[in-house]
Design a protein around this motif. Structure first.
Motif, PDB file in Angstrom:
ATOM      1  N   HIS A 141       0.846  -1.202   0.000  1.00 17.69           N
ATOM      2  CA  HIS A 141       0.000   0.000   0.000  1.00 17.69           C
ATOM      3  C   HIS A 141       0.880   1.251   0.000  1.00 17.69           C
ATOM      4  CE1 HIS A 141      -3.327   2.630   1.639  1.00 17.69           C
ATOM      5  NE2 HIS A 141      -2.272   3.267   2.118  1.00 17.69           N
ATOM      6  N   GLU A 142       1.894   1.271   0.852  1.00 14.63           N
ATOM      7  CA  GLU A 142       2.757   2.452   0.944  1.00 14.63           C
ATOM      8  C   GLU A 142       3.586   2.648  -0.320  1.00 14.63           C
ATOM      9  OE1 GLU A 142       2.270   4.570   3.140  1.00 14.63           O
ATOM     10  OE2 GLU A 142       0.991   3.344   4.418  1.00 14.63           O
ATOM     11  N   ALA A 144       2.643   1.853  -3.245  1.00 16.28           N
ATOM     12  CA  ALA A 144       1.712   2.375  -4.255  1.00 16.28           C
ATOM     13  C   ALA A 144       1.612   3.893  -4.143  1.00 16.28           C
ATOM     14  CB  ALA A 144       0.336   1.731  -4.083  1.00 16.28           C
ATOM     15  N   HIS A 145       1.639   4.425  -2.924  1.00 15.35           N
ATOM     16  CA  HIS A 145       1.651   5.880  -2.749  1.00 15.35           C
ATOM     17  C   HIS A 145       2.877   6.493  -3.435  1.00 15.35           C
ATOM     18  CE1 HIS A 145      -1.795   6.594  -0.281  1.00 15.35           C
ATOM     19  NE2 HIS A 145      -1.364   5.911   0.762  1.00 15.35           N
ATOM     20  N   ASN A 148       2.431   6.415  -7.176  1.00 14.79           N
ATOM     21  CA  ASN A 148       1.420   7.392  -7.598  1.00 14.79           C
ATOM     22  C   ASN A 148       1.870   8.835  -7.426  1.00 14.79           C
ATOM     23  OD1 ASN A 148      -0.460   5.440  -8.280  1.00 14.79           O
ATOM     24  ND2 ASN A 148      -1.437   5.450  -6.274  1.00 14.79           N
ATOM     25  N   ASP A 150       2.004  10.513  -4.733  1.00 13.77           N
ATOM     26  CA  ASP A 150       0.950  11.136  -3.930  1.00 13.77           C
ATOM     27  C   ASP A 150       1.422  12.349  -3.146  1.00 13.77           C
ATOM     28  OD1 ASP A 150      -1.149   9.605  -4.730  1.00 13.77           O
ATOM     29  OD2 ASP A 150      -1.004   8.160  -3.105  1.00 13.77           O
ATOM     30  N   ARG A 213      -7.179   8.610  -2.696  1.00 13.45           N
ATOM     31  CA  ARG A 213      -5.839   8.056  -2.929  1.00 13.45           C
ATOM     32  C   ARG A 213      -5.555   6.896  -1.988  1.00 13.45           C
ATOM     33  NH1 ARG A 213      -1.204  10.210   0.038  1.00 13.45           N
ATOM     34  NH2 ARG A 213      -1.997  11.164   1.930  1.00 13.45           N
ATOM     35  N   GLU A 214      -6.179   6.897  -0.799  1.00 13.65           N
ATOM     36  CA  GLU A 214      -6.018   5.756   0.103  1.00 13.65           C
ATOM     37  C   GLU A 214      -6.696   4.519  -0.485  1.00 13.65           C
ATOM     38  OE1 GLU A 214      -4.110   5.561   2.672  1.00 13.65           O
ATOM     39  OE2 GLU A 214      -3.560   7.675   2.614  1.00 13.65           O
ATOM     40  N   ALA A 217      -4.481   3.265  -3.271  1.00 11.52           N
ATOM     41  CA  ALA A 217      -3.291   2.558  -2.782  1.00 11.52           C
ATOM     42  C   ALA A 217      -3.654   1.172  -2.267  1.00 11.52           C
ATOM     43  CB  ALA A 217      -2.608   3.375  -1.687  1.00 11.52           C
ATOM     44  N   SER A 220      -4.184  -0.915  -5.501  1.00 10.55           N
ATOM     45  CA  SER A 220      -2.924  -1.216  -6.181  1.00 10.55           C
ATOM     46  C   SER A 220      -2.097  -2.224  -5.399  1.00 10.55           C
ATOM     47  CB  SER A 220      -2.119   0.073  -6.388  1.00 10.55           C
ATOM     48  OG  SER A 220      -2.797   0.972  -7.223  1.00 10.55           O
ATOM     49  N   GLY A 221      -2.016  -2.012  -4.080  1.00  5.70           N
ATOM     50  CA  GLY A 221      -1.234  -2.921  -3.249  1.00  5.70           C
ATOM     51  C   GLY A 221      -1.804  -4.321  -3.212  1.00  5.70           C
TER      52      GLY A 221
END
Length: 299
Positions: A141-142, A144-145, A148, A150, A213-214, A217, A220-221
């Motif tokens: 998840h992180e 992915a940020h 992106n 972010d 965006r959360e 993420a 994506s994760g």
């Protein structure tokens, strides 16, 4: 999104575009008011833009310093580095700086102006509470940020709010003070009201973008690891534990809450939901359940 193996998110791209258009319109309207009634506000604008640039450029260092995190080497944290190495290879992205914050608060965050200048930080609290698959889900998840970009997007999106907030506080002292001439008081009122409106609209737009965006993420994760159930389990554990963390400790890291993997749960129908940086836990779990069905895995 950078060119990685994370799934692209057309909805995120559209939402970033829509929020950007809204903010551009707000910038133009706000700028027109300032130019009309307060020409000297240009100095304040330059100062805030410089501050926003510094926040973006040094975002990784500022965030790590805020959490008193220490950068760890592969020798100091071999399992953590090994997990991030595998995920970065799977995502085909540069490896970020790896850091650990010594706090019982179970959380993680990513920061940095680009994938080449980024950092991922986990707390000792999250390392103690999650198993390997759950931690891998949080790290995906992180990352992915990072992919992106972010931090860059949110820094630009929030810069108008920074400027408006600055003017709300300092409008009486810009342009010579309130008592300099008969128009000073009226100028102050106009600028103050315009700043309040701009700040509030910018706040709502950036919070809405932050919540999406959360979700992006998470999505994506989960697709990267193929284990949405592990991410869901981590999310459930962390939000449950966050409810038991003393309010005093939560206030100490309040300035970092927008960057965290999860925040304390709230009622999705409450006013807090409109102002929250993260979507309700239920909504995140519902999305992960749909991804599990898409992958043919039970959640």
């Amino acid at each position: 999104m950078s060119r990685t193996r994370f799934r692209s998110d057309a909805k995120l791209t559209r939402r970033i575009g829509a929020v950007s258009l809204g903010l551009v319109a707000l910038y133009l309207a706000f700028g027109a008011v300032l130019i009309t009634v307060m020409p000297s506000a240009l100095t304040a604008a330059v100062v805030i833009i410089a501050m926003a640039w510094g926040q973006w450029y040094f975002s990784d260092k500022l965030a790590l310093a805020s959490m008193k995190a220490r950068v760890v080497t592969p020798e100091q944290a071999p399992e953590l580095h090994g997990m991030i190495d595998r995920l970065c290879a799977l995502a085909d992205m540069p490896k970020p700086t790896v850091a650990v914050a010594d706090t019982d608060l179970p959380n993680a965050f990513a920061t940095g102006r680009s994938p080449q200048h980024s950092a991922v930080c986990v707390t000792t609290g999250i390392l103690r509470r999650l198993d390997a698959e759950e931690l891998e889900g949080v790290l995906s998840h992180e990352l992915a940020h990072v992919a992106n970009r972010d931090v860059a997007v949110m820094t630009v999106a929030s810069s108008l709010g920074l400027l408006a907030g600055f003017l709300i506080r300092w409008a009486p002292f810009l342009g010579g003070g309130r008592d300099r001439n008969n128009n000073a008081a009226l100028m102050f009122i106009v600028v103050w009201l315009a700043s309040m409106i701009a700040y509030f609209i910018s706040f709502l737009l950036t919070r809405a973008l932050s919540r999406y965006r959360e979700l992006s993420a998470d999505r994506s994760g989960a697709y990267l690891t193929g284990k949405p159930s592990a991410l869901a389990s981590a999310l459930t554990k962390i939000t449950g534990e966050m409810g038991r963390i003393p309010s005093r400790d939560l206030r100490e890291v309040e300035n970092m809450s927008a960057f965290f993997f999860a925040t304390p749960a709230f009622d999705r129908q409450s006013l807090a939901g409109m102002f929250a940086t993260h979507p309700p836990v239920e909504k995140r779990l519902e999305q992960l359940a749909r991804i599990s069905a898409d992958l043919g895995r039970p959640l």
